[in-house]
Design a protein around this motif. Structure first.
Motif, PDB file in Angstrom:
ATOM      1  N   ALA A   1      94.647 -61.842 -14.289  1.00  0.00           N
ATOM      2  CA  ALA A   1      94.982 -61.108 -13.066  1.00  0.00           C
ATOM      3  C   ALA A   1      94.426 -61.880 -11.880  1.00  0.00           C
ATOM      4  O   ALA A   1      93.285 -62.359 -11.931  1.00  0.00           O
ATOM      5  CB  ALA A   1      94.387 -59.705 -13.105  1.00  0.00           C
ATOM      6  N   GLN A   2      95.214 -62.004 -10.806  1.00  0.00           N
ATOM      7  CA  GLN A   2      94.731 -62.745  -9.638  1.00  0.00           C
ATOM      8  C   GLN A   2      95.374 -62.219  -8.354  1.00  0.00           C
ATOM      9  O   GLN A   2      96.555 -61.836  -8.335  1.00  0.00           O
ATOM     10  CB  GLN A   2      95.050 -64.241  -9.748  1.00  0.00           C
ATOM     11  CG  GLN A   2      94.630 -65.041  -8.515  1.00  0.00           C
ATOM     12  CD  GLN A   2      95.090 -66.480  -8.535  1.00  0.00           C
ATOM     13  OE1 GLN A   2      94.785 -67.194  -9.482  1.00  0.00           O
ATOM     14  NE2 GLN A   2      95.820 -66.902  -7.523  1.00  0.00           N
TER      15      GLN A   2
ATOM     16  N   PRO B   1      97.184 -56.312 -11.381  1.00  0.00           N
ATOM     17  CA  PRO B   1      97.543 -56.049 -12.784  1.00  0.00           C
ATOM     18  C   PRO B   1      97.215 -57.225 -13.694  1.00  0.00           C
ATOM     19  O   PRO B   1      97.338 -58.391 -13.304  1.00  0.00           O
ATOM     20  CB  PRO B   1      99.052 -55.810 -12.716  1.00  0.00           C
ATOM     21  CG  PRO B   1      99.500 -56.519 -11.481  1.00  0.00           C
ATOM     22  CD  PRO B   1      98.360 -56.454 -10.512  1.00  0.00           C
ATOM     23  N   PHE B   2      96.792 -56.907 -14.898  1.00  0.00           N
ATOM     24  CA  PHE B   2      96.611 -57.920 -15.938  1.00  0.00           C
ATOM     25  C   PHE B   2      97.967 -58.232 -16.562  1.00  0.00           C
ATOM     26  O   PHE B   2      98.712 -57.321 -16.938  1.00  0.00           O
ATOM     27  CB  PHE B   2      95.664 -57.426 -17.028  1.00  0.00           C
ATOM     28  CG  PHE B   2      94.207 -57.573 -16.700  1.00  0.00           C
ATOM     29  CD1 PHE B   2      93.588 -58.806 -16.790  1.00  0.00           C
ATOM     30  CD2 PHE B   2      93.462 -56.474 -16.298  1.00  0.00           C
ATOM     31  CE1 PHE B   2      92.240 -58.947 -16.493  1.00  0.00           C
ATOM     32  CE2 PHE B   2      92.122 -56.600 -16.001  1.00  0.00           C
ATOM     33  CZ  PHE B   2      91.503 -57.834 -16.093  1.00  0.00           C
ATOM     34  N   ASN B   3      98.264 -59.511 -16.692  1.00  0.00           N
ATOM     35  CA  ASN B   3      99.451 -59.960 -17.420  1.00  0.00           C
ATOM     36  C   ASN B   3      99.008 -60.433 -18.804  1.00  0.00           C
ATOM     37  O   ASN B   3      98.291 -61.428 -18.923  1.00  0.00           O
ATOM     38  CB  ASN B   3     100.151 -61.089 -16.653  1.00  0.00           C
ATOM     39  CG  ASN B   3     100.720 -60.612 -15.343  1.00  0.00           C
ATOM     40  OD1 ASN B   3     101.360 -59.578 -15.277  1.00  0.00           O
ATOM     41  ND2 ASN B   3     100.472 -61.369 -14.274  1.00  0.00           N
TER      42      ASN B   3
ATOM     43  N   PRO C   1      91.906 -53.499 -20.385  1.00  0.00           N
ATOM     44  CA  PRO C   1      92.295 -52.806 -19.158  1.00  0.00           C
ATOM     45  C   PRO C   1      93.687 -53.224 -18.711  1.00  0.00           C
ATOM     46  O   PRO C   1      94.206 -54.274 -19.107  1.00  0.00           O
ATOM     47  CB  PRO C   1      91.231 -53.236 -18.154  1.00  0.00           C
ATOM     48  CG  PRO C   1      90.762 -54.569 -18.660  1.00  0.00           C
ATOM     49  CD  PRO C   1      90.866 -54.506 -20.155  1.00  0.00           C
ATOM     50  N   THR C   2      94.284 -52.397 -17.877  1.00  0.00           N
ATOM     51  CA  THR C   2      95.620 -52.703 -17.359  1.00  0.00           C
ATOM     52  C   THR C   2      95.572 -53.398 -16.005  1.00  0.00           C
ATOM     53  O   THR C   2      96.536 -54.046 -15.609  1.00  0.00           O
ATOM     54  CB  THR C   2      96.449 -51.416 -17.229  1.00  0.00           C
ATOM     55  OG1 THR C   2      95.735 -50.469 -16.422  1.00  0.00           O
ATOM     56  CG2 THR C   2      96.702 -50.798 -18.601  1.00  0.00           C
ATOM     57  N   ALA C   3      94.457 -53.239 -15.275  1.00  0.00           N
ATOM     58  CA  ALA C   3      94.344 -53.857 -13.943  1.00  0.00           C
ATOM     59  C   ALA C   3      92.886 -53.860 -13.528  1.00  0.00           C
ATOM     60  O   ALA C   3      92.035 -53.172 -14.117  1.00  0.00           O
ATOM     61  CB  ALA C   3      95.192 -53.104 -12.916  1.00  0.00           C
ATOM     62  N   VAL C   4      92.591 -54.650 -12.497  1.00  0.00           N
ATOM     63  CA  VAL C   4      91.278 -54.621 -11.851  1.00  0.00           C
ATOM     64  C   VAL C   4      91.502 -54.228 -10.396  1.00  0.00           C
ATOM     65  O   VAL C   4      92.424 -54.725  -9.741  1.00  0.00           O
ATOM     66  CB  VAL C   4      90.546 -55.971 -11.986  1.00  0.00           C
ATOM     67  CG1 VAL C   4      91.357 -57.107 -11.382  1.00  0.00           C
ATOM     68  CG2 VAL C   4      89.166 -55.909 -11.340  1.00  0.00           C
TER      69      VAL C   4
END
Length: 535
Positions: free
Chosen positions: A469-470, A486-488, A402-405
């Motif tokens: 992501a945080q 966003p996920f890095n 995924p690209t983000a949560v």
């Protein structure tokens, strides 16, 4: 219980993420484990020149460092070394005088019996090698100490002009010099690389190809794909794609292209899940062979609306009674002397009567006998209680990228009322909630242990982390808010095996630090798979 610190300059605080603080009936104040079963562990360790916190595993009794490339691993100054209270070392000279970690080092700690720890280090070397006219990136193999370049057929390999040559750390020297004059790569060339008095031999060789442009790889996610191509340096590359079986090709905008001296990267978004595509790259009239790839699935967390709950005695469980758990909580520990501090949010419009989770940080115990338990929710399982501390299994099987949560939550922050000695300076400050997620590619879930003498907490710098992501908030919200986190990613080609998803009403709950009465309401989790991300 005070830690035994045999070498104690100023501490570099480790990352503490929001996990439950578990309280159990046995040993309200101190661990009642018989002393002969106490293990001699390294709790904290740091050396000069490390790039991130050391990875400490008290199960395998290993400590590993990642060092910058200017550090001499044969002479590492120890800046922090904390071991289990009551443990000792017969020989502390290595700690005081410096470590030699050119090879794995053994340290013996003793407490009723001996415990051998293995200390190791790797340097993060910024290796690089480029030559005029080459195609694509140079292939550097540090283990075999080989360098391989690719040139177009007919290129004069007897007169290769090297533009960059770095095959060691910041202070390494290559002999003979590779940049003063052209080198001959008609046959493999051997050079010596010397650093810190140690010399290693490297072999440089050249290949030729009839392909002037090549689509070397595709990393296909769910709605996104990353295309990589190589071409002769200085030539413009274009990318094209289509659904497999269709006639026409669509050109990808130049805005999505990046050129790194002949190594091209292209990002492609708005793709359909579970669909097979074809792609190719061109450089002028030259065209690469077609590459086929298939996108991933749009997988969402089970019970992502948090509508399924059941009450097992005093323990609220965030899944249907006969269902398979996805989410876990610390309620099994918190209910020993109190009620669950992670509970469902009632909603008459929900088909189950529940819609969301209420995470409350609460002092659990009687009078002064107890600990602070941070309200929490995580993807995984509560494993057991160890003394007054929790052991948790973080992660559920997951192979998508995924690209983000996206999380919808409401937070009420209270002043921090309880802390351990380490975070006593935070008392009186507003509590902070945290929501984070990670993708890891380890063979098993990540085990969290909050017991100080056997502590293992998650860090986004761990080598098994694929993406992280945080978000956090240190003040109350005005009702519900939605955060897109966003996920890095550390790389586009690593495929995860587990997803970790965590929410905590108190960021430092791992360290029994937080505000009594802080409440985090979580309504919905969603994984996003495309770019650009919504605002």
């Amino acid at each position: 219980m005070t830690r035994h610190n045999i070498f104690s300059p100023l501490r570099n605080p480790a990352i503490a993420l929001g996990v439950t603080a578990i309280f159990a009936m046995s040993g309200c104040i101190e661990d009642d484990t018989p002393y002969p079963f106490i293990h001699a562990n390294i709790l904290e360790m740091a050396v000069e020149g490390q790039l991130r916190a050391a990875s400490i595993d008290s199960v395998s009794r290993t400590v590993s460092f990642v060092l910058n490339d200017s550090v001499n691993p044969a002479s590492l100054k120890v800046t922090r070394f904390v071991i289990t209270p009551g443990a000792h070392m017969a020989d502390t000279a290595q700690i005081v005088n410096g470590l030699n970690l050119t090879d794995t080092l053994s340290l013996t700690l003793s407490i009723y019996q001996d415990y051998v720890w293995k200390i190791s280090a790797t340097r993060q070397l910024n290796l690089g090698f480029k030559a005029k006219g080459q195609i694509g990136n140079t292939v550097i193999d540090p283990a075999l100490r080989t360098v391989t370049l690719t040139f177009p057929t007919g290129f004069n390999l007897a007169q290769v002009e090297v533009e960059q040559a770095r095959l060691g750390g910041a202070y390494s020297v290559i002999t003979p010099s590779l940049t003063d004059s052209p080198i001959n790569l008609t046959t493999p060339l051997t050079v010596n690389v010397t650093e810190f008095g140690k010399t290693e031999s490297w072999t440089i060789s050249a290949l030729t190809t009839d392909l002037s442009v090549e689509l070397t790889s595709v990393d296909a996610w769910t709605n996104v794909a990353w295309l990589y191509a190589s071409a002769e340096s200085g030539r413009k590359v274009s990318f094209y794609y289509r659904v497999a079986g269709e006639e026409g090709w669509s050109q990808i905008s130049d805005d999505n292209l990046t050129d790194n001296n002949g190594s091209w990267t292209c990002s492609l978004s708005a793709l359909s899940p579970s669909t097979t595509y074809e792609a190719r790259a061109t450089a002028g009239e030259d065209e690469s062979p077609v590459v086929t790839f298939t996108t991933g699935e749009n997988i969402q967390p089970a019970n992502r609306m948090l509508q399924n709950w059941w009450l097992d005695g005093k323990v609220w469980c965030p899944w249907a009674q006969d269902g398979t758990p996805f989410w876990g909580t610390g309620n099994k520990g918190a209910t020993t002397l109190g009620d669950s501090n992670t509970t469902p949010i009632t909603d008459p419009n929900s088909p189950t009567g529940y819609a969301g989770a209420r995470l409350e940080t609460r002092f659990v115990g009687i009078a002064m006998l107890g600990k602070l338990a941070a309200g929490n929710l995580f993807a995984g399982d509560y494993v057991r209680t160890d003394g007054t501390n929790g052991v948790l299994s973080f992660g559920r099987p997951f192979t998508q990228r995924p690209t983000a949560v996206r999380v919808t939550f409401n937070y009420t922050s209270t002043p921090i009322s309880h802390s351990n000695n380490e975070y006593a300076h935070l008392k009186g400050q507003p509590d902070t909630c945290v929501v984070w997620s990670a993708l890891i590619d380890s063979p098993e879930p990540f085990e969290i242990r909050t017991k100080p003498s056997d502590r293992q907490l998650f860090s986004p710098d761990l080598p098994q982390v694929v993406a992280y992501a945080q978000t956090q908030r240190g003040s109350s919200t005005d009702g519900y808010v939605t955060a897109v986190i966003p996920f890095n990613y550390v790389a586009t080609n690593r495929i995860p095996t587990y997803i970790l998803m965590v929410a905590s009403a108190s960021k430092y709950g791992d360290f029994f630090t937080g505000g009594n009465g802080s409440v985090l309401l979580v309504k919905e989790w969603e994984l996003l798979y495309d770019y650009p991300l919504p605002e």
